[in-house]
Write a protein that holds these residues in place. Structure first.
Motif, PDB file in Angstrom:
ATOM      1  N   GLN A  28       0.838  -1.206   0.000  1.00 51.34           N
ATOM      2  CA  GLN A  28       0.000   0.000   0.000  1.00 51.34           C
ATOM      3  C   GLN A  28       0.871   1.254   0.000  1.00 51.34           C
ATOM      4  O   GLN A  28       0.616   2.189  -0.754  1.00 51.34           O
ATOM      5  CB  GLN A  28      -0.898  -0.023   1.227  1.00 51.34           C
ATOM      6  N   GLU A  29       1.917   1.273   0.814  1.00 53.69           N
ATOM      7  CA  GLU A  29       2.831   2.417   0.851  1.00 53.69           C
ATOM      8  C   GLU A  29       3.504   2.624  -0.502  1.00 53.69           C
ATOM      9  O   GLU A  29       3.590   3.749  -0.994  1.00 53.69           O
ATOM     10  CB  GLU A  29       3.923   2.205   1.917  1.00 53.69           C
ATOM     11  N   GLU A  32       1.000   4.039  -3.015  1.00 59.48           N
ATOM     12  CA  GLU A  32       0.713   5.449  -2.790  1.00 59.48           C
ATOM     13  C   GLU A  32       1.893   6.326  -3.212  1.00 59.48           C
ATOM     14  O   GLU A  32       1.699   7.375  -3.809  1.00 59.48           O
ATOM     15  CB  GLU A  32       0.319   5.669  -1.331  1.00 59.48           C
ATOM     16  N   GLY A  37      -3.773   5.754  -5.934  1.00 56.27           N
ATOM     17  CA  GLY A  37      -4.583   6.126  -4.780  1.00 56.27           C
ATOM     18  C   GLY A  37      -5.286   4.949  -4.142  1.00 56.27           C
ATOM     19  O   GLY A  37      -5.424   3.867  -4.736  1.00 56.27           O
ATOM     20  N   ARG A  38      -5.766   5.177  -2.927  1.00 55.49           N
ATOM     21  CA  ARG A  38      -6.471   4.134  -2.166  1.00 55.49           C
ATOM     22  C   ARG A  38      -7.713   3.638  -2.898  1.00 55.49           C
ATOM     23  O   ARG A  38      -8.044   2.460  -2.845  1.00 55.49           O
ATOM     24  CB  ARG A  38      -6.866   4.659  -0.779  1.00 55.49           C
ATOM     25  N   LEU A  41      -6.598   1.170  -5.457  1.00 57.38           N
ATOM     26  CA  LEU A  41      -6.142  -0.053  -4.777  1.00 57.38           C
ATOM     27  C   LEU A  41      -7.329  -0.926  -4.389  1.00 57.38           C
ATOM     28  O   LEU A  41      -7.313  -2.147  -4.587  1.00 57.38           O
ATOM     29  CB  LEU A  41      -5.320   0.287  -3.535  1.00 57.38           C
ATOM     30  N   GLU A  42      -8.365  -0.304  -3.831  1.00 55.39           N
ATOM     31  CA  GLU A  42      -9.537  -1.082  -3.424  1.00 55.39           C
ATOM     32  C   GLU A  42     -10.276  -1.646  -4.625  1.00 55.39           C
ATOM     33  O   GLU A  42     -10.761  -2.780  -4.590  1.00 55.39           O
ATOM     34  CB  GLU A  42     -10.459  -0.251  -2.532  1.00 55.39           C
ATOM     35  N   ASN A  45      -8.377  -4.637  -5.594  1.00 62.17           N
ATOM     36  CA  ASN A  45      -8.624  -5.723  -4.634  1.00 62.17           C
ATOM     37  C   ASN A  45      -9.966  -6.397  -4.903  1.00 62.17           C
ATOM     38  O   ASN A  45     -10.086  -7.624  -4.821  1.00 62.17           O
ATOM     39  CB  ASN A  45      -8.597  -5.187  -3.195  1.00 62.17           C
ATOM     40  N   HIS A  61     -13.578  -5.542   0.722  1.00 60.95           N
ATOM     41  CA  HIS A  61     -13.021  -4.550  -0.192  1.00 60.95           C
ATOM     42  C   HIS A  61     -14.083  -3.769  -0.969  1.00 60.95           C
ATOM     43  O   HIS A  61     -13.821  -2.624  -1.357  1.00 60.95           O
ATOM     44  CB  HIS A  61     -11.967  -5.183  -1.094  1.00 60.95           C
ATOM     45  N   LYS A  64     -14.732  -1.128   1.574  1.00 58.50           N
ATOM     46  CA  LYS A  64     -13.633  -0.157   1.602  1.00 58.50           C
ATOM     47  C   LYS A  64     -13.626   0.713   0.345  1.00 58.50           C
ATOM     48  O   LYS A  64     -13.334   1.906   0.419  1.00 58.50           O
ATOM     49  CB  LYS A  64     -12.285  -0.873   1.760  1.00 58.50           C
ATOM     50  N   GLU A  68     -13.927   4.820   0.038  1.00 53.75           N
ATOM     51  CA  GLU A  68     -12.978   5.645  -0.725  1.00 53.75           C
ATOM     52  C   GLU A  68     -13.668   6.423  -1.839  1.00 53.75           C
ATOM     53  O   GLU A  68     -13.008   7.071  -2.645  1.00 53.75           O
ATOM     54  CB  GLU A  68     -11.863   4.767  -1.308  1.00 53.75           C
TER      55      GLU A  68
END
Length: 155
Positions: A28-29, A32, A37-38, A41-42, A45, A61, A64, A68
């Motif tokens: 995740q780090e 980013e 962006g988050r 990512l979601e 997922n 997810h 999540k 987001e």
């Protein structure tokens, strides 16, 4: 323990679960830092979990992704993302890459997906998205093997 009882891999070996969870945080780090962006990512997922049929990870997810800001419409058409204009070039490249890594198609198809993604993602983004796919596939397999339950939410 009887053969009909579920064995939760994360509970049986918590140190291994912490290790894979730590890897997930590092991925995740990296994503980013690479400008992923988050929300994307979601979305990724969710797509990986759809392909693998992991109910627990889908439940987690999708929620999540909604947190987001992901729309219900885009989540609904995600399996048919190629057939819509609802996704950006970056999202399409990332989706093509995670699908290829998850499905492991023939070499020609993998090379095509990778080339498509490399044209649209930086090297750091390509690597981070690839690591996300590898890690999410592992999480899916842990949850599927463990039979992690999906709890009914209140309406």
């Amino acid at each position: 323990m009887t053969a009909t009882e579920h064995l939760y891999l994360d509970k049986q070996h918590p140190a291994l679960w912490r290790a894979i969870s730590g890897l997930g945080l590092k991925v995740q780090e990296a994503a980013e830092e690479a400008g992923i962006g988050r929300g994307l990512l979601e979305l990724l997922n969710v797509r990986i979990s759809q392909i693998n049929g992991c109910a627990y990870c889908l439940d987690l997810h999708v929620r999540k992704a909604g947190e987001e800001g992901e729309s219900a419409q885009r989540l609904a058409v995600l399996p048919a993302w190629r057939e819509t204009a609802l996704f950006t070039d970056q999202e399409r490249a990332a989706l093509a890459l995670v699908e290829s890594i998850t499905e492991l198609p023939d070499e020609r198809s993998r090379e095509h997906a990778e080339a498509y993604a490399r044209e649209r993602l930086s090297a750091d983004a390509f690597s981070a998205v690839s690591w996300l796919a590898v890690t999410m596939n592992a999480f899916n397999r842990v949850s599927i093997t463990s039979h992690h339950p999906v709890r009914r939410t209140r309406p």
